[in-house]
Design a protein around this motif. Structure first.
Motif, PDB file in Angstrom:
ATOM      1  N   LEU A 157       0.678  -1.233   0.162  1.00  0.00           N
ATOM      2  CA  LEU A 157      -0.121   0.062  -0.069  1.00  0.00           C
ATOM      3  C   LEU A 157       0.781   1.266   0.086  1.00  0.00           C
ATOM      4  O   LEU A 157       0.612   2.333  -0.906  1.00  0.00           O
ATOM      5  CB  LEU A 157      -0.841   0.118   1.090  1.00  0.00           C
ATOM      6  CG  LEU A 157      -1.740   1.308   1.378  1.00  0.00           C
ATOM      7  CD1 LEU A 157      -2.780   1.477   0.366  1.00  0.00           C
ATOM      8  CD2 LEU A 157      -2.480   1.087   2.907  1.00  0.00           C
ATOM      9  N   LEU A 158       1.890   1.417   0.779  1.00  0.00           N
ATOM     10  CA  LEU A 158       2.873   2.604   1.045  1.00  0.00           C
ATOM     11  C   LEU A 158       3.842   2.616   0.169  1.00  0.00           C
ATOM     12  O   LEU A 158       4.593   3.672   0.024  1.00  0.00           O
ATOM     13  CB  LEU A 158       3.104   2.739   2.662  1.00  0.00           C
ATOM     14  CG  LEU A 158       1.854   2.752   3.518  1.00  0.00           C
ATOM     15  CD1 LEU A 158       2.449   2.942   5.035  1.00  0.00           C
ATOM     16  CD2 LEU A 158       0.959   3.810   3.110  1.00  0.00           C
ATOM     17  N   MET A 293      -2.734  11.145   9.306  1.00  0.00           N
ATOM     18  CA  MET A 293      -3.750  10.059   9.177  1.00  0.00           C
ATOM     19  C   MET A 293      -4.279  10.131   7.491  1.00  0.00           C
ATOM     20  O   MET A 293      -4.372  11.079   7.022  1.00  0.00           O
ATOM     21  CB  MET A 293      -5.005  10.049   9.858  1.00  0.00           C
ATOM     22  CG  MET A 293      -5.940   9.006   9.656  1.00  0.00           C
ATOM     23  SD  MET A 293      -7.542   9.066  10.526  1.00  0.00           S
ATOM     24  CE  MET A 293      -8.639   8.030   9.772  1.00  0.00           C
ATOM     25  N   LEU A 294      -3.994   8.791   6.950  1.00  0.00           N
ATOM     26  CA  LEU A 294      -4.329   8.533   5.578  1.00  0.00           C
ATOM     27  C   LEU A 294      -5.825   9.206   5.262  1.00  0.00           C
ATOM     28  O   LEU A 294      -6.774   8.884   6.212  1.00  0.00           O
ATOM     29  CB  LEU A 294      -4.242   7.238   5.264  1.00  0.00           C
ATOM     30  CG  LEU A 294      -2.794   6.811   4.804  1.00  0.00           C
ATOM     31  CD1 LEU A 294      -2.728   5.184   4.431  1.00  0.00           C
ATOM     32  CD2 LEU A 294      -2.169   7.462   3.550  1.00  0.00           C
ATOM     33  N   LYS A 295      -5.807   9.822   4.442  1.00  0.00           N
ATOM     34  CA  LYS A 295      -7.451  10.375   4.071  1.00  0.00           C
ATOM     35  C   LYS A 295      -8.178   9.610   2.848  1.00  0.00           C
ATOM     36  O   LYS A 295      -7.488   9.125   2.184  1.00  0.00           O
ATOM     37  CB  LYS A 295      -7.268  11.788   3.580  1.00  0.00           C
ATOM     38  CG  LYS A 295      -6.530  12.880   4.674  1.00  0.00           C
ATOM     39  CD  LYS A 295      -6.379  14.274   4.096  1.00  0.00           C
ATOM     40  CE  LYS A 295      -6.043  15.317   5.447  1.00  0.00           C
ATOM     41  NZ  LYS A 295      -4.845  14.514   6.023  1.00  0.00           N
ATOM     42  N   ASP A 312      -4.278  10.694  -4.352  1.00  0.00           N
ATOM     43  CA  ASP A 312      -3.496  11.803  -4.380  1.00  0.00           C
ATOM     44  C   ASP A 312      -2.879  11.955  -2.764  1.00  0.00           C
ATOM     45  O   ASP A 312      -1.523  12.250  -2.681  1.00  0.00           O
ATOM     46  CB  ASP A 312      -4.222  13.149  -4.351  1.00  0.00           C
ATOM     47  CG  ASP A 312      -4.543  13.293  -5.943  1.00  0.00           C
ATOM     48  OD1 ASP A 312      -4.111  12.676  -6.941  1.00  0.00           O
ATOM     49  OD2 ASP A 312      -5.575  14.175  -6.240  1.00  0.00           O
ATOM     50  N   ASP A 313      -3.249  11.432  -1.724  1.00  0.00           N
ATOM     51  CA  ASP A 313      -2.924  11.471  -0.663  1.00  0.00           C
ATOM     52  C   ASP A 313      -1.891  10.395  -0.256  1.00  0.00           C
ATOM     53  O   ASP A 313      -0.935  10.574   0.502  1.00  0.00           O
ATOM     54  CB  ASP A 313      -3.971  11.422   0.557  1.00  0.00           C
ATOM     55  CG  ASP A 313      -3.695  11.552   1.883  1.00  0.00           C
ATOM     56  OD1 ASP A 313      -2.976  12.902   2.158  1.00  0.00           O
ATOM     57  OD2 ASP A 313      -3.746  10.996   2.786  1.00  0.00           O
ATOM     58  N   ILE A 333       9.917  16.072   4.917  1.00  0.00           N
ATOM     59  CA  ILE A 333       8.294  16.557   4.537  1.00  0.00           C
ATOM     60  C   ILE A 333       7.638  16.262   5.849  1.00  0.00           C
ATOM     61  O   ILE A 333       7.323  15.112   6.338  1.00  0.00           O
ATOM     62  CB  ILE A 333       8.033  15.507   3.320  1.00  0.00           C
ATOM     63  CG1 ILE A 333       8.887  15.927   2.186  1.00  0.00           C
ATOM     64  CG2 ILE A 333       6.616  15.807   2.970  1.00  0.00           C
ATOM     65  CD1 ILE A 333       8.501  14.824   1.221  1.00  0.00           C
ATOM     66  N   GLU A 334       7.424  17.325   6.323  1.00  0.00           N
ATOM     67  CA  GLU A 334       6.543  17.381   7.727  1.00  0.00           C
ATOM     68  C   GLU A 334       5.069  16.991   7.238  1.00  0.00           C
ATOM     69  O   GLU A 334       4.661  17.869   6.318  1.00  0.00           O
ATOM     70  CB  GLU A 334       6.728  18.366   8.540  1.00  0.00           C
ATOM     71  CG  GLU A 334       8.279  18.639   9.098  1.00  0.00           C
ATOM     72  CD  GLU A 334       8.274  17.689  10.328  1.00  0.00           C
ATOM     73  OE1 GLU A 334       7.272  17.115  10.848  1.00  0.00           O
ATOM     74  OE2 GLU A 334       9.387  17.579  10.901  1.00  0.00           O
ATOM     75  N   PRO A 335       4.299  16.405   8.155  1.00  0.00           N
ATOM     76  CA  PRO A 335       3.067  16.084   7.818  1.00  0.00           C
ATOM     77  C   PRO A 335       2.038  17.200   8.060  1.00  0.00           C
ATOM     78  O   PRO A 335       2.273  18.173   8.881  1.00  0.00           O
ATOM     79  CB  PRO A 335       2.497  15.010   8.701  1.00  0.00           C
ATOM     80  CG  PRO A 335       3.467  15.115   9.665  1.00  0.00           C
ATOM     81  CD  PRO A 335       4.669  15.508   9.113  1.00  0.00           C
ATOM     82  N   ASP A 336       1.117  17.431   7.101  1.00  0.00           N
ATOM     83  CA  ASP A 336       0.132  18.819   7.196  1.00  0.00           C
ATOM     84  C   ASP A 336      -0.886  18.315   8.116  1.00  0.00           C
ATOM     85  O   ASP A 336      -1.775  17.281   7.876  1.00  0.00           O
ATOM     86  CB  ASP A 336      -0.327  19.296   5.861  1.00  0.00           C
ATOM     87  CG  ASP A 336      -1.434  20.315   5.911  1.00  0.00           C
ATOM     88  OD1 ASP A 336      -1.504  21.031   7.148  1.00  0.00           O
ATOM     89  OD2 ASP A 336      -1.741  20.969   4.838  1.00  0.00           O
TER      90      ASP A 336
END
Length: 348
Positions: A157-158, A293-295, A312-313, A333-336
């Motif tokens: 998945l990732l 968290m995955l959207k 996209d996420d 890359i810091e999470p939004d």
């Protein structure tokens, strides 16, 4: 004249006595200041000594019993100073139910930067289950193939590697939290299951410390969104980590590991865990934790609710993970987390 002399003599005696007790007081204070300064200077050495005395020996023995390889694969060799990934699985097995992983968190640890990334994967995420050739909820992977199938599915998945896994049954959570004296949780509203199909639970808001039973109810609460439930899992994990890393809890680490016992399995070797834990305690501060968290969106399929992840996420998250796993990355890359912060403010 004699009366005045006697009076003067009487008045002078306390002055002499005061001067005498000042000296030992000043000496004592000086010694305390010096000892305090030495304690500050050698604080890390004292922490290392305490860790080795109270934790490393018995912890290593207990962790050896919790080791469980992924199939026939040995754990990868990773220096505890290099970035590595851990798949954290919370197994909430109840009577007459399969052992699905209700909590799935892909984490990246960067020891040199003292930073941790926690990426939550919603348990109802609709994806390919590697090894079964079907698409279903991601939490079913552990039920059908335990850690190996869960790892293979998450890697697919990732599109990033899983170095280690750590699975803990929620049955052990209550006693583990109590062993470290409870945890701080940001509960602003009472939490209560009201539906008859759910087990009864109640957690009072605005308490300074929550015990094991309350912490377990906090992570098990089901009567809001999966987004919020997953967010609570990450909040709890951060709170417990902060509590466990307090120097005063050094002596409790062996008890925590023993309590975990059969409720905890991992493919991390005990030497690696002990070395990493010692390195954490030697840092000047606790690790900085970044959450995401995955959207996606919910969708019904044949009467069952699934969570369709945003492509996209997923692309964004895959790049973020890659930057965290790269030891040469200088700008992570810091999470939004704006959306999560807004949701937390609305629901707490």
């Amino acid at each position: 004249m004699m009366e005045n002399s006697a009076a003067n003599l009487t008045r002078r005696k306390p002055k002499k006595s005061k001067k005498n007790w000042k000296k030992p007081l000043i000496i004592t204070l000086s010694i305390l200041i010096v000892l305090g300064g030495l304690g500050f200077i050698f604080q890390k050495e004292l922490v290392r000594l305490a860790f080795n005395m109270f934790a490393s020996g018995t912890v290593k023995e207990a962790l050896d019993k919790s080791y469980k390889a992924v199939g026939n694969e040995e754990a990868p060799v990773v220096e505890h100073t290099d970035p590595f990934s851990i798949l954290l699985l919370g197994i909430d097995q109840r009577d007459n139910e399969p052992s699905r992983s209700d909590t799935i968190i892909y984490s990246v640890v960067r020891p040199e930067d003292n930073k941790v990334l926690l990426l939550s994967i919603p348990r109802d995420s609709y994806t390919e289950i590697v090894g079964r050739d079907v698409k279903s909820k991601i939490n079913s992977a552990y039920a059908h193939g335990e850690a190996k199938m869960a790892i293979d599915t998450v890697e697919k998945l990732l599109e990033n590697k899983v170095d280690f896994y750590a699975a803990i049954n929620f049955h052990g959570l209550k006693d583990i939290v109590d062993a470290v004296g409870g945890v701080e949780l940001p509960i602003k509203k009472n939490i209560e299951n009201k539906l008859k199909i759910h087990e009864k639970l109640f957690v009072e808001a605005n308490k300074p410390i929550y015990n094991g039973e309350e912490a377990l109810a906090y992570v098990r609460y089901r009567e809001d969104s999966d987004f919020n439930r997953t967010m609570r899992h990450r909040i709890f994990l951060s709170a417990f980590m902060n509590r466990a890393l307090e120097v005063k809890n050094l002596t409790k680490i062996p008890d925590v590991i023993k309590i975990a016992g059969s409720n905890f399995t991992t493919n991390m070797k005990s030497d690696f865990i002990v070395d990493f834990a010692e390195a954490l305690y030697m840092k000047d501060s606790i690790p900085t934790i970044s959450n995401y968290m995955l959207k996606g969106d919910g969708k019904m399929r044949s009467g069952t609710w699934y969570y369709d992840l945003s492509e996209d996420d997923l692309t964004y998250v895959r790049g973020m993970i890659a930057s965290w796993l790269d030891p040469n990355t200088t700008q992570l890359i810091e999470p939004d987390t704006k959306d999560e912060a807004d949701t937390a403010a609305e629901t707490n």
